[in-house]
Write a protein that holds these residues in place. Sequence first.
Motif, mmCIF file in Angstrom:
data_model
loop_
_atom_site.group_PDB
_atom_site.id
_atom_site.type_symbol
_atom_site.label_atom_id
_atom_site.label_comp_id
_atom_site.label_asym_id
_atom_site.label_seq_id
_atom_site.Cartn_x
_atom_site.Cartn_y
_atom_site.Cartn_z
ATOM 1 N N UNK A 123 66.982 23.498 -1.122
ATOM 2 C CA UNK A 123 67.356 23.465 -2.546
ATOM 3 C C UNK A 123 68.611 22.624 -2.743
ATOM 4 N N UNK A 124 69.592 22.813 -1.871
ATOM 5 C CA UNK A 124 70.833 22.038 -1.969
ATOM 6 C C UNK A 124 70.594 20.550 -1.795
ATOM 7 N N UNK A 125 69.805 20.197 -0.803
ATOM 8 C CA UNK A 125 69.479 18.784 -0.570
ATOM 9 C C UNK A 125 68.692 18.227 -1.750
ATOM 10 N N UNK A 126 67.748 19.010 -2.245
ATOM 11 C CA UNK A 126 66.943 18.637 -3.405
ATOM 12 C C UNK A 126 67.845 18.315 -4.602
ATOM 13 N N UNK A 127 68.760 19.199 -4.904
ATOM 14 C CA UNK A 127 69.662 18.996 -6.051
ATOM 15 C C UNK A 127 70.541 17.768 -5.827
ATOM 16 N N UNK A 128 71.051 17.595 -4.628
ATOM 17 C CA UNK A 128 71.918 16.457 -4.330
ATOM 18 C C UNK A 128 71.155 15.130 -4.455
ATOM 19 N N UNK A 129 69.989 15.047 -3.817
ATOM 20 C CA UNK A 129 69.216 13.795 -3.833
ATOM 21 C C UNK A 129 68.794 13.433 -5.253
ATOM 22 N N UNK A 130 68.260 14.400 -5.984
ATOM 23 C CA UNK A 130 67.798 14.080 -7.337
ATOM 24 C C UNK A 130 68.956 13.851 -8.296
ATOM 25 N N UNK A 131 70.067 14.516 -8.065
ATOM 26 C CA UNK A 131 71.260 14.235 -8.869
ATOM 27 C C UNK A 131 71.700 12.793 -8.708
#
Length: 185
Positions: A74-82
């Motif tokens: 989830x953290x990586x997901x939020x970072x990459x898409x951000x």
Amino acid sequence: GARLKKEGDICKNCYKEFQEEEELKKDTNEQLKLKRKYTIAFEFYKYLELIVICVLSMIVCIAAGGFLEALAVIGIFILVFGVLFFVDKRIAMATKVVFYEKKAVYTFDLGFIDTTKTIKYEDIGDVRIFQTRRQKKFGYGDLCVYAKGVIPGAGFFGGFQIKNVENVQGNLDKIGEILGITIEQ
């Protein structure tokens, strides 16, 4: 290649080019301004496959009992898409083209990358639009302007491309009116 008679003289060819450039600078009557469109809904739709992969990865992590791994995904997901959404928004804000009476001026100003292309209408060889299935769903398309002598699709030597233009077909018709030509797609 001719010798100038005294210092400060300008040859006839150079002076003609100088006059044409000065005449183009005086052309400030905007006919049409196009910008790259940015919406969160389109960005999510554009990255749909990546979002599905991330969601499936979270489900697999949770099913395998790895709650911490799911949080990491989830953290990586939020970072990459951000980062992706931020960069896409900055690019959209930095891109525009303005059609004047005799010229089109393409500008891309992203701070460290600053590009301005001015094309006289008489030097435009072709204007086309391209649309992906996703762009069609949102009413967007890519507008490509090619200089004379350039094979469409081979490159943008002297031309430009602006992606995700809203109402691309309607704007293509307006460009045809401004250029005084009929553009077929």
